[in-house]
Scaffold this active site. Sequence first.
Site, PDB file in Angstrom:
ATOM      1  N   SER A  40    -107.537  79.935  51.287  1.00 10.50           N
ATOM      2  CA  SER A  40    -106.225  79.902  50.634  1.00 10.50           C
ATOM      3  C   SER A  40    -106.239  79.227  49.267  1.00 10.50           C
ATOM      4  O   SER A  40    -105.321  79.434  48.472  1.00 10.50           O
ATOM      5  CB  SER A  40    -105.209  79.184  51.525  1.00 10.50           C
ATOM      6  OG  SER A  40    -105.045  79.876  52.744  1.00 10.50           O
ATOM      7  N   LYS A  64     -96.691  76.134  55.166  1.00  4.60           N
ATOM      8  CA  LYS A  64     -96.916  75.858  53.749  1.00  4.60           C
ATOM      9  C   LYS A  64     -95.591  75.690  53.001  1.00  4.60           C
ATOM     10  O   LYS A  64     -95.457  74.807  52.140  1.00  4.60           O
ATOM     11  CB  LYS A  64     -97.741  76.981  53.130  1.00  4.60           C
ATOM     12  CG  LYS A  64     -99.182  77.036  53.628  1.00  4.60           C
ATOM     13  CD  LYS A  64     -99.935  78.220  53.048  1.00  4.60           C
ATOM     14  CE  LYS A  64    -101.376  78.245  53.551  1.00  4.60           C
ATOM     15  NZ  LYS A  64    -102.129  79.414  53.040  1.00  4.60           N
TER      16      LYS A  64
END
EC number: 3.4.21.53
Length: 687
Positions: free
Chosen positions: A590, A633
Amino acid sequence: MFFKKKTPSTEQSEACESASAEQPAPEMPGYLQELRDRITAQDLPAMVRETAQLEWERLTGMDRSAPESGISINYLEFLLSLPWKAVTRDNLDLNRAATILKSRHLGLDAIHERILEFLAVKTLIGRQRPTILVVDDEEIARTNLAYVLEKDGYDVSMAQNGLEAVYYMDKQPADIVITDLKMERMDGIQLLGTIRKQWPDTSVIMITGYATVDTAVTALQKGADHYLSKPVNLTKLREQVRTLMEARERASHLHGPVLCFTGPPGTGKTSIGRAIAEALERKFVRFSLAGLKDEAELRGHRRTYVGAMAGRILLEIQKVGVRNPVIMLDEMDKTIQDFRGDAVSVFLEVLDPEQNASFVDHYLDIPFDLSQVMFIATANMAENLPAPLLDRMEVIEFSSYTYREKEAIARQFLVPAQLKRHGLTTQDVRLTDEGVRSLIRGYTREAGLRGLERKIADVCRKIARQRVDRQEADSNVPVVLDEERIIALLGAPLFTQTRALSAPRVGMATGLVWTATGGEIIFVEVARMKGSKQLLLTGSLGDVLRESAQAALSYLRSNAAMYHIDPGFFDVSDIHIHLPSGGVSKDGPSAGVTIFVALLSLLTGRAVRQDVAVSGELTLLGDVLPVGGIREKVLAASQAGIRQLVFPRKNKAEIEALDADVVQDLEIVLADEVGEFAKVALVQEGS
């Protein structure tokens, strides 16, 4: 005539035989008589009864002092204690189930909806009455059969020949067809062939008054399930119908889901499983698989071993006394798989609806039906489970709780429960909103609630100690737990929230990552110095993260002209990429886009906005691949003061599914290629 002369030894032998004939047979030991009575009295399946009788007969011929005698007795005791036919009836009241789920949990609406859908399907199946079609050209025969079967609770239709039966089957296929063999226009064999072609799932029982071995063999070869001769033995017919219906009911259970709850610790996986059992009014069994490596613990030991016993699955079913409990297989992803054993492989059979109807435990050594058990597995990381096992389960993800959800859960559930456990009441303690937020943000850092519950318990213990020691001036005055009092009781906060920086910085970008405890923001720092084309990577980075950094640098070097960078910037330089908090291991794809933004900022001299966070996997061609953990997130970004997020456009579906309170006060931008990420994150030239 000759007479045999009796010798003294002959006379003694005859006397002994006469004496022994006059003595009564030795009495059977009480435990043997008790076992035989239990075998006779219990309603056991035919195979189980036969196995028990053979074992009992074997036991009667053993010496009581032989070790095998004790092994045989233990085996019979276990076999007779299993619930071969005992089941609990499901409560399929959806309103009651919804009330139970909502009263136990907050913030799991999607999970609740999936469970209620499952119960709704079971409700519809349960409302359907089994159907039987009786086909006979004699009106009295079919009327009598219909009368008997309707009393057993079946929905019965009648037809006088095969053609009429096909007409009824076209309108509504029956579960079982009971047909005569000899009929006009279409006989039973022709009807059987038609049913097997058009309705292969329908069971067929053939009845005839012209019973011969040849006709019976022909009927069974053509696909008949049973064959009976006239006059019909109604007891046998009803038993065969009941057996076929039970098989069909078991087959309907085969298509039921095996649920797998995945998510961080403390997010409610086990308690949801317990609530499902309570809603269905089934028995609940939970056992942890963490550290399990021996297959025999699940499937049992063979009786040739000293101290052999059955596996955990059958032992738990024996304890609850029914064969349809809810069994929760906790921490399945932590089962050990190595050269010493692979216990997970047992579940390839146990969780397979096509196989678990005849599960064989090594100790029991005869099939036991697990098809009506509702299995629920839990795992923190579903990726750690073998692919064949995941294919047998429906994965339901448990996400992290938001701060708002944690505050509501603390007030409604955790605080009242802990006060009661510690001898306190709401009259004694009052927790303010500031106190709740202080506990959540200063003393816990987790996706779930276990740490928060422990801290609340810690506070309650300290207040209870003060009450007992009479340190409170007036015990009738409630203790107000605000932020100041929480700090006085627990000490300085253990955690400080990572906050986004305010001023833009060159060579520093903010990214978003997912961890086992939820989402986190990370800072990627890059520096350039004179050197010999080395890429330095520090910060406890894993292999995947290192590859992402190499891919970002390679992409920039191959596209330097497009970004107005000196193509030879790396020839006489070293690049150092660092992720702070070096004591924490980091890995995953990521951060690829975040590293690219930091490198581009360094090489162009343009600062990165610190109120913007990015997340995405970068390819060498500049495309951005989707990432996971979107909800976690977004929560981490909101808590850190981030105001704008950039995600791959391929994550659009996950972002649109987020609750309104999760994305509140956030602007989310979707991008396809890495240049779009840079446009948002970098300060515009001249601004």
